[in-house]
Write an enzyme that holds these catalytic residues in place. Structure first.
Site, mmCIF file in Angstrom:
data_model
loop_
_atom_site.group_PDB
_atom_site.id
_atom_site.type_symbol
_atom_site.label_atom_id
_atom_site.label_comp_id
_atom_site.label_asym_id
_atom_site.label_seq_id
_atom_site.Cartn_x
_atom_site.Cartn_y
_atom_site.Cartn_z
ATOM 1 N N ARG A 55 58.809 54.045 44.257
ATOM 2 C CA ARG A 55 57.661 53.160 44.061
ATOM 3 C C ARG A 55 57.680 52.556 42.664
ATOM 4 O O ARG A 55 57.229 51.435 42.443
ATOM 5 C CB ARG A 55 56.350 53.914 44.307
ATOM 6 C CG ARG A 55 55.084 53.108 44.003
ATOM 7 C CD ARG A 55 53.838 53.741 44.621
ATOM 8 N NE ARG A 55 53.649 55.110 44.224
ATOM 9 C CZ ARG A 55 53.073 55.527 43.103
ATOM 10 N NH1 ARG A 55 52.620 54.637 42.230
ATOM 11 N NH2 ARG A 55 52.930 56.812 42.850
ATOM 12 N N TYR A 107 46.123 27.737 51.400
ATOM 13 C CA TYR A 107 46.478 28.621 52.506
ATOM 14 C C TYR A 107 45.263 29.443 52.929
ATOM 15 O O TYR A 107 44.604 30.064 52.089
ATOM 16 C CB TYR A 107 47.635 29.515 52.089
ATOM 17 C CG TYR A 107 47.922 30.663 53.020
ATOM 18 C CD1 TYR A 107 48.118 30.470 54.385
ATOM 19 C CD2 TYR A 107 48.009 31.970 52.530
ATOM 20 C CE1 TYR A 107 48.374 31.530 55.226
ATOM 21 C CE2 TYR A 107 48.271 33.044 53.365
ATOM 22 C CZ TYR A 107 48.454 32.812 54.713
ATOM 23 O OH TYR A 107 48.714 33.871 55.561
ATOM 24 N N ASP A 181 51.559 28.936 43.680
ATOM 25 C CA ASP A 181 52.192 29.401 44.909
ATOM 26 C C ASP A 181 53.261 28.377 45.287
ATOM 27 O O ASP A 181 52.956 27.254 45.679
ATOM 28 C CB ASP A 181 51.136 29.535 46.012
ATOM 29 C CG ASP A 181 51.707 30.105 47.311
ATOM 30 O OD1 ASP A 181 52.932 30.028 47.507
ATOM 31 O OD2 ASP A 181 50.913 30.579 48.147
ATOM 32 N N LYS A 206 58.838 33.146 53.704
ATOM 33 C CA LYS A 206 59.041 31.773 54.157
ATOM 34 C C LYS A 206 60.447 31.282 53.793
ATOM 35 O O LYS A 206 61.425 31.917 54.137
ATOM 36 C CB LYS A 206 57.940 30.881 53.555
ATOM 37 C CG LYS A 206 56.513 31.422 53.728
ATOM 38 C CD LYS A 206 56.160 31.699 55.183
ATOM 39 C CE LYS A 206 54.682 31.995 55.399
ATOM 40 N NZ LYS A 206 54.188 33.227 54.780
#
Length: 399
Positions: A55, A107, A181, A206
């Protein structure tokens, strides 16, 4: 290659293929290995090694992050379990009652998260028109700590002047974090850090991945202090991707430049075809001269991706018939894969808004967001043509 009117990339593909591909602790493999171990052996009780728990750090993830930072002209990168977890982690840089200015066209998933943060963490969330610099100046407050932008915006493909906004914001206060973004364009077609952004954020799911098989997000930056703060938040939230997904993502970056060139080429061909079809009322594509911010696109980007939007010349029954007759193109919510996909936001993405709210946002029944893949361009056009020609008054083929 992307059209002569757009700037050219140099060295991008070489960096995409080689940066981060030989992690030294693992010898000299040409391809980054997948390190699945969750724990790492200590030599003593005072561990002086780089890795201790996955992690906190992982060699496969580190290799990917090194590559991502290089491609965006950044110094540091963090990868997250999803684009949404990247957005959430970045938002935790803010304190309760901090003011965040957000692009009005956005978005819907980000809008939903910001609504939750407004209610649960008492953030002062304010939406503004990112093309109106006067409105931006009027919206800035002493407690403004972050600006959240998309360019082009989702779903209406408005191109935002990133340098102008970053300059205005940083002149007001150097402490305001400008986040962009960049999921719609990828690092190949746009580099927000070069225009003054503090963080470039991605849904790597994406175009950056491009194969519809990895869920991941990222944040790239130049400031070490910002990186350390965000990394500490990421570790505390546990918002990390798996080593296997990092391997897949790193592999995908090696073909990013080639894929984006084809997305650009196909999307222009498809957009020009749709503009001529009698069943299409309007087409929006930032790389075509009729786009309102076309000149800005030439200055700010290296081209455009596969995302175009259009309005069908018909009602919702026409939309359903058109969608049903598509054969090669899939109806799917996500975007940016090598395969062509289409979504109709009115029915598929904005259900939490009333019909009137959707219409006011420009999300009408006949509105489509189309992610043009890298199939043969003629195959995509032929599929659109036969589906459009199945509609009343749509039998005039332009092929």
């Amino acid at each position: 290659m992307i059209g002569e009117e757009f700037k050219k990339q140099t060295g991008f593909n070489t960096k995409a293929i080689h940066v981060g591909s030989t992690p030294k602790p693992l010898g000299d493999p040409v391809i980054t290995p997948i390190v699945t171990s969750t724990i790492y052996k200590y030599d003593t009780v005072n561990n002086d090694k780089k890795y201790e728990y996955t992690r906190v750090g992982n060699p496969t993830r580190d290799a990917l992050e090194e590559c991502l930072a290089s491609l965006d002209n950044g110094k540091f990168a963090l990868t997250f379990a999803s684009g949404q977890s990247a957005t959430l982690s970045i938002s935790w840089l803010l304190n309760p009652h901090d003011h965040i200015l957000v692009s009005r066209d956005l978005y819907t998933g980000t809008q939903g998260l910001l609504s939750t943060l407004r209610e649960k963490r008492y953030l002062d969330v304010q939406y503004f028109n990112p093309t109106d610099q006067i409105e931006l100046r009027n919206c800035l407050k002493p407690n403004t700590k972050m600006i959240w932008l998309e360019s082009p915006t989702n779903p209406h493909l408005v191109v935002v002047d990133l340098k102008a906004i970053a300059d205005i914001v940083h002149q007001y206060s150097k402490d305001i974090i400008v986040v962009v973004d960049n999921s719609f364009l990828s690092a190949y077609l746009q580099k927000p850090l070069d225009f003054g952004a503090d963080i470039t954020m991605y849904s790597l799911t994406k175009f950056m991945n491009g194969h519809s098989d990895v869920l991941m997000g990222a944040a790239v930056m130049k400031c070490e202090k910002l990186y350390n703060n965000l990394r500490r938040i990421q570790i505390n939230l546990g918002a990390v991707p798996s080593a296997y997904d990092c391997y897949l993502m790193h592999r995908s970056l090696k073909t990013l430049g080639v894929r984006m060139e084809k997305h650009h080429e196909n999307s222009i061909k498809v957009a020009k075809f749709l503009q001529k079809h009698p069943k299409i009322a309007k087409v929006v594509h930032p790389a075509l001269p009729d786009h309102p911010q076309y000149e800005l696109s030439l200055k700010q980007t290296y081209g455009h991706s596969g995302i175009i939007t259009f309005y069908l010349n018909g009602d919702f029954n026409d939309v359903k018939k058109f969608a049903k007759n598509l054969k090669c193109i899939s109806i799917a919510k996500s975007l940016g894969g090598v395969e062509s996909t289409i979504v109709f936001p009115f029915a598929m993405m904005y259900e939490r808004y009333t019909e009137q709210e959707r219409i006011e946002m420009g999300i009408t029944e006949n509105f489509a967001r189309f992610s043009v893949g890298i199939e043969d361009g003629d195959s995509i056009i032929n599929d659109l043509d036969q589906a459009l020609n199945s509609l009343p008054g749509g039998t005039v083929s332009k092929l």
